[in-house]
Design a protein around this motif. Structure first.
Motif, PDB file in Angstrom:
ATOM      1  N   ARG A  20      14.961  69.644  29.245  1.00 34.88           N
ATOM      2  CA  ARG A  20      14.622  68.219  29.359  1.00 34.88           C
ATOM      3  C   ARG A  20      15.870  67.358  29.157  1.00 34.88           C
ATOM      4  N   ALA A  21      16.716  67.722  28.194  1.00 37.45           N
ATOM      5  CA  ALA A  21      17.947  66.971  27.953  1.00 37.45           C
ATOM      6  C   ALA A  21      18.848  67.006  29.182  1.00 37.45           C
ATOM      7  N   VAL A  22      18.943  68.168  29.818  1.00 36.85           N
ATOM      8  CA  VAL A  22      19.746  68.304  31.034  1.00 36.85           C
ATOM      9  C   VAL A  22      19.218  67.378  32.125  1.00 36.85           C
ATOM     10  N   ARG A  23      17.894  67.353  32.283  1.00 35.72           N
ATOM     11  CA  ARG A  23      17.286  66.514  33.316  1.00 35.72           C
ATOM     12  C   ARG A  23      17.522  65.035  33.030  1.00 35.72           C
ATOM     13  N   LEU A  24      17.321  64.615  31.782  1.00 33.85           N
ATOM     14  CA  LEU A  24      17.510  63.210  31.426  1.00 33.85           C
ATOM     15  C   LEU A  24      18.965  62.782  31.576  1.00 33.85           C
ATOM     16  N   ALA A  25      19.892  63.735  31.397  1.00 31.39           N
ATOM     17  CA  ALA A  25      21.313  63.416  31.531  1.00 31.39           C
ATOM     18  C   ALA A  25      21.724  63.265  32.988  1.00 31.39           C
ATOM     19  N   GLY A  26      20.921  63.799  33.912  1.00 29.57           N
ATOM     20  CA  GLY A  26      21.210  63.619  35.323  1.00 29.57           C
ATOM     21  C   GLY A  26      21.600  64.857  36.085  1.00 29.57           C
ATOM     22  N   SER A 121      36.878  66.134  18.001  1.00 31.73           N
ATOM     23  CA  SER A 121      37.634  66.490  19.203  1.00 31.73           C
ATOM     24  C   SER A 121      36.879  66.028  20.443  1.00 31.73           C
ATOM     25  N   THR A 122      37.565  65.333  21.310  1.00 32.75           N
ATOM     26  CA  THR A 122      36.975  64.918  22.594  1.00 32.75           C
ATOM     27  C   THR A 122      37.576  65.693  23.759  1.00 32.75           C
ATOM     28  N   SER A 123      38.457  66.631  23.462  1.00 33.35           N
ATOM     29  CA  SER A 123      39.102  67.414  24.525  1.00 33.35           C
ATOM     30  C   SER A 123      38.321  68.693  24.793  1.00 33.35           C
ATOM     31  N   THR A 124      37.007  68.527  25.027  1.00 30.90           N
ATOM     32  CA  THR A 124      36.162  69.652  25.407  1.00 30.90           C
ATOM     33  C   THR A 124      35.291  69.222  26.583  1.00 30.90           C
ATOM     34  N   ALA A 125      34.696  70.205  27.239  1.00 29.10           N
ATOM     35  CA  ALA A 125      33.816  69.901  28.370  1.00 29.10           C
ATOM     36  C   ALA A 125      32.584  69.121  27.947  1.00 29.10           C
ATOM     37  N   TRP A 126      32.233  69.207  26.668  1.00 33.05           N
ATOM     38  CA  TRP A 126      30.969  68.642  26.196  1.00 33.05           C
ATOM     39  C   TRP A 126      31.128  67.364  25.381  1.00 33.05           C
ATOM     40  N   THR A 127      32.358  66.905  25.157  1.00 36.18           N
ATOM     41  CA  THR A 127      32.563  65.713  24.321  1.00 36.18           C
ATOM     42  C   THR A 127      33.484  64.686  24.972  1.00 36.18           C
ATOM     43  N   GLY A 128      33.737  64.822  26.262  1.00 36.02           N
ATOM     44  CA  GLY A 128      34.698  63.953  26.924  1.00 36.02           C
ATOM     45  C   GLY A 128      34.319  62.483  26.954  1.00 36.02           C
ATOM     46  N   LEU A 129      33.033  62.163  26.874  1.00 35.43           N
ATOM     47  CA  LEU A 129      32.592  60.770  26.906  1.00 35.43           C
ATOM     48  C   LEU A 129      32.411  60.177  25.504  1.00 35.43           C
ATOM     49  N   LEU A 130      32.675  60.984  24.486  1.00 31.47           N
ATOM     50  CA  LEU A 130      32.608  60.500  23.109  1.00 31.47           C
ATOM     51  C   LEU A 130      33.981  59.991  22.678  1.00 31.47           C
ATOM     52  N   LYS A 131      34.031  59.367  21.515  1.00 26.76           N
ATOM     53  CA  LYS A 131      35.292  58.866  20.970  1.00 26.76           C
ATOM     54  C   LYS A 131      35.614  59.605  19.671  1.00 26.76           C
ATOM     55  N   GLU A 132      36.860  59.947  19.510  1.00 26.83           N
ATOM     56  CA  GLU A 132      37.275  60.622  18.283  1.00 26.83           C
ATOM     57  C   GLU A 132      37.015  59.702  17.087  1.00 26.83           C
ATOM     58  N   GLY A 133      36.396  60.260  16.058  1.00 27.96           N
ATOM     59  CA  GLY A 133      36.049  59.478  14.885  1.00 27.96           C
ATOM     60  C   GLY A 133      34.684  58.823  14.972  1.00 27.96           C
ATOM     61  N   GLU A 134      34.072  58.844  16.142  1.00 30.16           N
ATOM     62  CA  GLU A 134      32.732  58.280  16.318  1.00 30.16           C
ATOM     63  C   GLU A 134      31.717  59.084  15.517  1.00 30.16           C
ATOM     64  N   PRO A 196      21.615  68.354  19.447  1.00 26.20           N
ATOM     65  CA  PRO A 196      21.714  67.149  20.266  1.00 26.20           C
ATOM     66  C   PRO A 196      20.567  67.004  21.258  1.00 26.20           C
ATOM     67  N   GLU A 197      19.944  68.113  21.653  1.00 33.58           N
ATOM     68  CA  GLU A 197      18.846  68.041  22.629  1.00 33.58           C
ATOM     69  C   GLU A 197      17.601  67.380  22.055  1.00 33.58           C
ATOM     70  N   GLY A 218      22.529  62.398  21.050  1.00 34.52           N
ATOM     71  CA  GLY A 218      22.796  63.729  21.577  1.00 34.52           C
ATOM     72  C   GLY A 218      22.978  63.770  23.081  1.00 34.52           C
ATOM     73  N   LEU A 219      22.483  62.753  23.794  1.00 33.72           N
ATOM     74  CA  LEU A 219      22.497  62.772  25.254  1.00 33.72           C
ATOM     75  C   LEU A 219      23.914  62.801  25.813  1.00 33.72           C
ATOM     76  N   THR A 220      24.850  62.195  25.087  1.00 29.65           N
ATOM     77  CA  THR A 220      26.215  62.073  25.610  1.00 29.65           C
ATOM     78  C   THR A 220      26.900  63.431  25.769  1.00 29.65           C
ATOM     79  N   LEU A 221      26.498  64.430  24.999  1.00 30.39           N
ATOM     80  CA  LEU A 221      27.088  65.766  25.186  1.00 30.39           C
ATOM     81  C   LEU A 221      26.760  66.298  26.575  1.00 30.39           C
ATOM     82  N   PHE A 222      25.527  66.118  26.998  1.00 27.90           N
ATOM     83  CA  PHE A 222      25.101  66.608  28.307  1.00 27.90           C
ATOM     84  C   PHE A 222      25.689  65.746  29.421  1.00 27.90           C
ATOM     85  N   GLN A 223      25.779  64.454  29.185  1.00 27.35           N
ATOM     86  CA  GLN A 223      26.405  63.560  30.168  1.00 27.35           C
ATOM     87  C   GLN A 223      27.893  63.868  30.308  1.00 27.35           C
ATOM     88  N   SER A 224      28.520  64.260  29.226  1.00 29.96           N
ATOM     89  CA  SER A 224      29.953  64.572  29.256  1.00 29.96           C
ATOM     90  C   SER A 224      30.242  65.742  30.172  1.00 29.96           C
TER      91      SER A 224
END
Length: 232
Positions: A20-26, A121-134, A196-197, A218-224
């Motif tokens: 469901r998380a994958v679907r909601l993320a697009g 860390s935002t230098s991963t496939a799953w955290t690229g849309l997050l901000k370090e320290g967020e 996160p799901e 949690g959605l931003t991990l899947f969107q990332s």
């Protein structure tokens, strides 16, 4: 459209939530079975939470040898994004796709709570849309979530920036250095104990104490990972 597979093992509990998380993320969610001998042309894989094979022997120890994991290990080695959540994190550690191990919580009790995390860390496939320290707030539920590693390995993880998430305010399981999630050297494989799901839709996830994404931290991990796959 990106295709993201979610594996179901005997005893998996959170596969439907992850789909469901994958679907909601697009992305297009694809169900994978533990006996599958191929990954059905997916672009990324989620190894979800639960109690695979009843957690017999050790958490994740039997699932690591499921036929589908041979495919996951090979694909991860070629750069495919892989996310392990809770029991999935344990499975990836058993498969040596991630460092360290997960053992019984230091207080010897199962814990279920809303948990604050800090993004390290935002230098991963799953955290690229997050901000370090967020900071994020997502559910956590585990009995064997205590992350351990040798002092040398912990020093390496910290020094090379391979800690991805850290517990904030309260360490729920005794994990060394409050580590909640780690990555491999390449950054395509990430594991974390919180879920996160379970925080992907307003009104159905915990209210974030910091940031604008009420109930959807949690959605931003899947969107990332979708953003990375589409832009690749």
């Amino acid at each position: 459209m990106a295709r993201i597979g979610v594996i179901t093992f005997p005893g998996t509990l959170d596969d439907v939530d992850a789909l469901r998380a994958v679907r909601l993320a697009g992305a297009e969610p694809v169900s994978l079975w533990h006996k599958d001998a191929d990954l059905r042309s997916v672009d990324a894989v989620v190894v979800p939470g639960g109690f695979s094979y009843g957690d017999y022997l050790r958490c994740g120890a039997i699932a690591r040898f499921a036929p589908v994991m041979d495919e996951v290990i090979e694909a991860a080695g070629k750069g495919m994004p892989v996310l392990g959540i809770c029991n999935g994190f344990q499975i990836l550690a058993e498969a040596h796709l991630l460092p360290g191990a997960l053992i019984r919580n230091d207080h010897q009790r199962f814990v279920c709570r809303e948990q604050r995390l800090r993004v390290e860390s935002t230098s991963t496939a799953w955290t690229g849309l997050l901000k370090e320290g967020e900071e994020l707030t997502v559910p956590l539920k585990n009995g064997e979530g205590n992350f351990i590693a040798s002092p040398q390995e912990v020093e390496r993880l910290e020094g090379e920036g391979h800690v991805v998430f850290r517990y904030v305010g309260f360490n729920p399981n005794g994990s060394v250095n409050d580590i909640a999630g780690v990555r491999n050297a390449r950054g395509n494989v990430v594991g974390l104990m919180p879920h996160p799901e379970h925080a992907v839709e307003p009104g159905f996830g915990p209210d974030s104490e910091a940031g604008p994404r009420t109930g959807t931290d949690g959605l931003t991990l899947f969107q990332s990972v979708i953003s990375m796959l589409v832009g690749a």
